[in-house]
Design a protein around this motif. Structure first.
Motif, short mmCIF file in Angstrom:
data_model
loop_
_atom_site.label_atom_id
_atom_site.label_comp_id
_atom_site.label_asym_id
_atom_site.label_seq_id
_atom_site.Cartn_x
_atom_site.Cartn_y
_atom_site.Cartn_z
N ALA A 193 -5.50 3.34 -4.40
CA ALA A 193 -5.70 2.21 -3.64
C ALA A 193 -6.55 1.32 -4.28
O ALA A 193 -7.65 1.53 -5.07
CB ALA A 193 -6.21 2.63 -2.35
N GLU A 226 2.48 1.63 -3.37
CA GLU A 226 1.19 2.17 -4.48
C GLU A 226 1.04 3.69 -4.03
O GLU A 226 0.89 4.43 -5.25
CB GLU A 226 0.02 1.51 -4.14
CG GLU A 226 -0.20 0.10 -4.63
CD GLU A 226 -0.01 -0.12 -5.94
OE1 GLU A 226 -0.98 0.31 -6.71
OE2 GLU A 226 0.93 -0.76 -6.55
N GLU A 269 0.81 -1.18 0.07
CA GLU A 269 0.05 -0.03 -0.07
C GLU A 269 1.03 1.19 0.08
O GLU A 269 0.45 2.16 -0.78
CB GLU A 269 -0.92 -0.04 1.27
CG GLU A 269 -1.67 1.04 1.42
CD GLU A 269 -2.68 1.52 0.27
OE1 GLU A 269 -3.27 2.46 0.14
OE2 GLU A 269 -3.26 0.45 -0.34
#
Length: 274
Positions: free
Chosen positions: A171, A164, A161
């Motif tokens: 997300a 990203e 995460e």
């Protein structure tokens, strides 16, 4: 320091520490003028060791209080203002956003917007004054011993995460239960929510774009638009939120350590050991 000149240097961590440590940096300056420095958040916690005169940090009461010579700085979500009290010489470990959980030995949310006293833990740590390379090597050796004595791990879901967010990718869709679970993991291993970390990364990209060769000519608004802000008021709110001033005020007032820290950039970490 002996040269009487300002210096700032960065050192990459060795492979064994790279999943956890972003960079080791050193900074020194002879300037003892009590200029207030506003430090921009970057999404990364830090371990800072002060070989020079201590910095004074502005508290909620508006007064300045001396920082300990060794401290752990957690995630920043509100303005931090500090000023030097004498000649400056620092060596610092900048962890990955999720890289300090096992070093600290407690949830990172407990360190958010706090500077924790690390003097007792760093007893015996003695980096050589005036030697940036030696200082970085001393921290690498010390951290390597710390890692060997503990069980440092990376949560692959949290790291994915983070990468990203750093790459400006949206997300992935999650159920409400999965999102709550991610929030808990982030509180433990990062110290802020995934959404807030994305906001911090976006704010940092303003400085990245402003630091480009044509950044100064473009201006803060153009840098903000390139960083992902919709308009100037949205960017202005984050300057107030994270720095307590406007972009123009920061550019006019800040120099030295504040500018050196603002020049550092978070990038996706890439593959890492399981």
């Amino acid at each position: 320091m002996t040269s009487g000149e300002e210096r700032y240097q960065e050192f990459a961590p060795p492979p064994a520490l790279a999943p956890f440590v972003r960079v080791i940096w050193t900074y020194a300056a002879p300037d003892t003028s009590p200029t207030i420095q506003r430090i921009a958040p970057d999404g990364c916690p830090e371990l800072v060791f002060d070989l020079g005169a201590p910095y004074a940090e502005q508290g909620e009461d508006g007064a300045f209080h001396l920082q300990p010579p060794a401290l752990f700085a957690g995630q920043m979500t509100c303005p931090l203002a500090m000023k030097p009290t004498g000649p400056i010489e620092l060596v610092s470990v900048r962890f990955e956003p999720d890289g300090a959980r096992d070093f600290l030995g407690r949830p990172l949310v407990e360190a958010t917007d706090r500077r924790l006293d690390m003097v007792e833990r760093l007893i015996g740590f003695d980096p050589p004054p005036g030697d940036p390379t030696g200082q970085a090597e001393a921290f690498v050796a010390w951290l390597t011993r710390q890692k060997q004595q503990g069980d440092w791990t990376i949560d692959p879901i949290v790291r994915a995460e983070i990468d990203e967010a750093a790459a400006e990718r949206p997300a992935p869709p999650r159920s409400s239960g999965a999102q709550r679970a991610l929030q808990r993991r982030f509180a433990d291993r990062v110290g802020v929510s995934p959404r807030l970390l994305r906001s911090i990364f976006r704010f940092r990209r303003v400085f990245d774009h402003a630091a480009q060769p044509d950044g100064e000519a473009q201006g803060w608004l153009e840098a903000g638009l390139e960083a992902g802000y919709f308009d100037q008021p949205q960017m202005a709110r984050d300057f107030r939120r994270f720095l307590g001033c406007t972009a123009t005020e920061w550019a006019r007032e800040q120099h030295a350590l504040a500018r050196a820290i603002a020049s550092q950039t978070y990038k996706p970490s890439g593959p890492h050991p399981a």
